[in-house]
Design an enzyme around this catalytic site. Structure first.
Site, PDB file in Angstrom:
ATOM      1  N   ASP A  90       0.821  -1.207   0.000  1.00 45.19           N
ATOM      2  CA  ASP A  90       0.000   0.000   0.000  1.00 45.19           C
ATOM      3  C   ASP A  90       0.857   1.260   0.000  1.00 45.19           C
ATOM      4  OD1 ASP A  90      -2.256  -1.512  -0.068  1.00 45.19           O
ATOM      5  OD2 ASP A  90      -2.952  -1.033   1.952  1.00 45.19           O
ATOM      6  N   GLY A  91       2.033   1.211   0.623  1.00 42.60           N
ATOM      7  CA  GLY A  91       2.923   2.369   0.612  1.00 42.60           C
ATOM      8  C   GLY A  91       3.358   2.723  -0.800  1.00 42.60           C
ATOM      9  N   ASN A 169      -4.855   8.615   1.696  1.00 42.93           N
ATOM     10  CA  ASN A 169      -5.208   7.966   2.965  1.00 42.93           C
ATOM     11  C   ASN A 169      -5.550   8.968   4.062  1.00 42.93           C
ATOM     12  OD1 ASN A 169      -5.214   5.281   2.324  1.00 42.93           O
ATOM     13  ND2 ASN A 169      -3.254   4.792   3.282  1.00 42.93           N
ATOM     14  N   GLU A 170      -4.542   9.738   4.496  1.00 44.14           N
ATOM     15  CA  GLU A 170      -4.790  10.624   5.631  1.00 44.14           C
ATOM     16  C   GLU A 170      -3.769  11.733   5.721  1.00 44.14           C
ATOM     17  OE1 GLU A 170      -1.669   8.261   6.486  1.00 44.14           O
ATOM     18  OE2 GLU A 170      -3.560   7.197   6.797  1.00 44.14           O
ATOM     19  N   ASP A 199      -1.848  13.140  21.511  1.00 41.28           N
ATOM     20  CA  ASP A 199      -0.583  12.929  20.802  1.00 41.28           C
ATOM     21  C   ASP A 199      -0.686  13.335  19.338  1.00 41.28           C
ATOM     22  OD1 ASP A 199       0.580  12.023  23.088  1.00 41.28           O
ATOM     23  OD2 ASP A 199       0.645   9.906  22.499  1.00 41.28           O
ATOM     24  N   THR A 210      -8.833   2.270   6.637  1.00 34.27           N
ATOM     25  CA  THR A 210      -8.194   0.992   6.990  1.00 34.27           C
ATOM     26  C   THR A 210      -6.703   1.147   7.255  1.00 34.27           C
ATOM     27  OG1 THR A 210      -7.921   0.534   4.621  1.00 34.27           O
ATOM     28  CG2 THR A 210      -9.857  -0.400   5.712  1.00 34.27           C
ATOM     29  N   TYR A 212      -3.833   4.211   9.075  1.00 32.50           N
ATOM     30  CA  TYR A 212      -3.504   4.744  10.402  1.00 32.50           C
ATOM     31  C   TYR A 212      -4.764   4.882  11.258  1.00 32.50           C
ATOM     32  CZ  TYR A 212      -0.610   7.618  13.577  1.00 32.50           C
ATOM     33  OH  TYR A 212       0.104   8.115  14.639  1.00 32.50           O
ATOM     34  N   LEU A 214      -7.435   3.130  11.363  1.00 31.80           N
ATOM     35  CA  LEU A 214      -7.865   1.854  11.935  1.00 31.80           C
ATOM     36  C   LEU A 214      -7.011   1.485  13.145  1.00 31.80           C
ATOM     37  CD1 LEU A 214      -9.560  -0.764  11.816  1.00 31.80           C
ATOM     38  CD2 LEU A 214      -7.882  -1.658  10.183  1.00 31.80           C
ATOM     39  N   ALA A 234      -4.596   9.060  21.095  1.00 35.98           N
ATOM     40  CA  ALA A 234      -4.404   9.047  22.549  1.00 35.98           C
ATOM     41  C   ALA A 234      -4.887  10.349  23.201  1.00 35.98           C
ATOM     42  CB  ALA A 234      -2.931   8.789  22.897  1.00 35.98           C
TER      43      ALA A 234
END
Length: 310
Positions: A90-91, A169-170, A199, A210, A212, A214, A234
Site C-alpha cells: 500500500d505504501g 489515505n490521511e 498525541d 483501513t 492509520y 484503523l 491518545a
C-alpha cells in the site's frame, strides 16, 4: 496500449515481479514506461525490444532539483498512458498515486507486500488479471483525496513547504519525538469544534479508514462513502471520540506544542512545522482512479484480511 510501472526498486521481490511484467508486456506488444528508479536498477539490456517500444517523448522526471524522491509524469504533449501498475504494498500505491496526481490515469495495485487494501492483486494472479485488463473487463472506482495548505501567522499560504500536499489515505498532525502532548485547536467550516489535548489528530478519507485511522481505533468506511474521519491519537479526555463529517466540509487547525514545532504527515510523508504555522484542510479538487478486476472488493478484503467471521 501504454502502461506505466511503479515500484520500490530497493526490494528484490518487486524487481522480480517487474521483470515478469516486462516479459508479459513484450509478449502482448504493450508499450511500457518505467519509473526512474526501476529503469536505473533493472538491466534493460535484458529487454532490448523495449528500447523502441517506449512512447516517443514520454519521460519520467525524478525532480531531484526539488529535493523530493517522488516521481511525476510530465504533463504536456506526450502520448497518453492508459494504466499505471503499482508493484509493492500500500505504501508503494500511495507513492504511485502521488506521482500520477491529476493525470487521470487509472492505477492497479499488485501486492508484493503484506496486508494490502490498495494493492489487492496477488502476484500469483497477475497474468490472469492483466488479461482481463487488456480485454476491458474491469471497473473504475473514484477515490477522494484531502488537500492540506500551510498558512503563516498572517494567514497567507506558504506554498512549497509540502511538495505533495494531497493525501489518498490521511493527513496526520503529530508531535515531534518524545515531546509532550499537543494542543490542537480545530475549526470546522469556520466554527470552533474542540481543542484536542492528545498525541495528534488523524484526518482520513474513506480509503484511509483501513490505514492509520484503523490502528488508533477509528471507524471503517467503504471507499465509495462521501465522508471524512476525524480521529484523535491518545486523547487526554476519554469522552473525545472519532467523528465522521461530510467530505465537502473544511478544517482549520492551529497547533500548540511545548517544543515550538509539530509534524504534519501526508500519507506518511512528514514535514516539521513551527507553531506559528497553521493548516487548512479540504477535499482535493480531483480523485484517484483505482482499477477493480474480478471478485476483488472492499467487502472481500474485510473478510479475508481482517479475518472477519473466523
Amino acid at each position: 496500449m501504454t502502461i506505466a510501472i511503479f515500484g520500490n526498486a530497493m526490494k528484490s521481490e518487486t524487481l522480480h515481479e517487474v521483470r515478469h511484467l516486462l516479459d508479459f508486456m513484450k509478449e502482448k506488444g504493450i508499450n511500457v514506461v518505467l519509473s526512474h528508479e526501476l529503469r536505473q536498477e533493472l538491466n534493460l539490456r535484458e529487454y532490448p525490444c523495449f528500447d523502441h517500444s517506449f512512447p516517443k517523448g514520454l519521460t519520467i522526471s525524478d525532480l531531484k532539483d526539488h529535493k523530493t524522491d517522488f516521481l511525476f509524469l510530465e504533463a504536456a504533449n506526450y502520448e497518453p498512458i492508459d494504466f499505471a501498475l503499482s508493484v509493492g504494498g500500500d505504501g508503494t500505491f500511495l507513492t504511485s498515486a502521488a506521482s500520477i496526481g491529476q493525470k487521470n490515469i487509472p492505477i492497479l495495485g499488485i501486492n508484493c507486500g503484506h496486508l494490502g487494501f490498495l494493492a489487492e492483486v496477488q502476484s500469483q494472479d497477475v497474468d490472469d488479471i492483466l488479461q482481463q485488463l487488456i480485454a476491458g473487463q474491469y471497473t473504475i472506482e473514484q477515490r477522494s483525496l484531502l488537500k492540506v495548505s500551510v498558512l503563516d501567522k498572517s494567514g497567507s499560504e506558504r506554498e512549497g513547504l509540502i511538495m505533495a500536499p494531497n493525501a489518498l489515505n490521511e493527513i496526520a498532525i503529530l508531535k515531534e519525538g518524545l515531546s509532550s502532548m499537543l494542543q490542537i485547536e480545530l475549526k470546522v467550516n469556520g466554527e470552533y469544534l474542540h481543542t484536542y489535548n492528545s498525541d495528534g489528530l488523524v484526518i482520513a478519507t474513506p480509503t484511509g479508514s483501513t490505514a492509520y485511522n484503523l490502528s488508533i481505533g477509528g471507524p471503517l468506511m467503504v471507499p465509495q462513502s462521501r465522508g471524512i474521519i476525524l480521529t484523535p491519537i491518545a486523547p487526554h479526555s476519554l469522552t473525545v471520540k472519532p467523528l465522521v463529517v461530510p467530505d465537502d466540509w473544511q478544517f482549520d487547525i492551529k497547533v500548540t506544542s511545548r517544543y515550538d514545532s509539530y509534524m504534519v504527515s501526508v500519507d506518511g510523508r512528514s514535514q516539521s512545522l513551527s507553531n506559528d504555522m497553521s493548516l487548512h484542510i479540504e477535499r482535493a479538487p480531483y480523485t484517484i482512479k483505482v482499477v477493480q478486476i474480478g471478485d476483488n472488493s472492499f467487502l472481500k478484503s474485510l473478510r479475508t484480511k481482517l479475518n472477519w467471521g473466523r
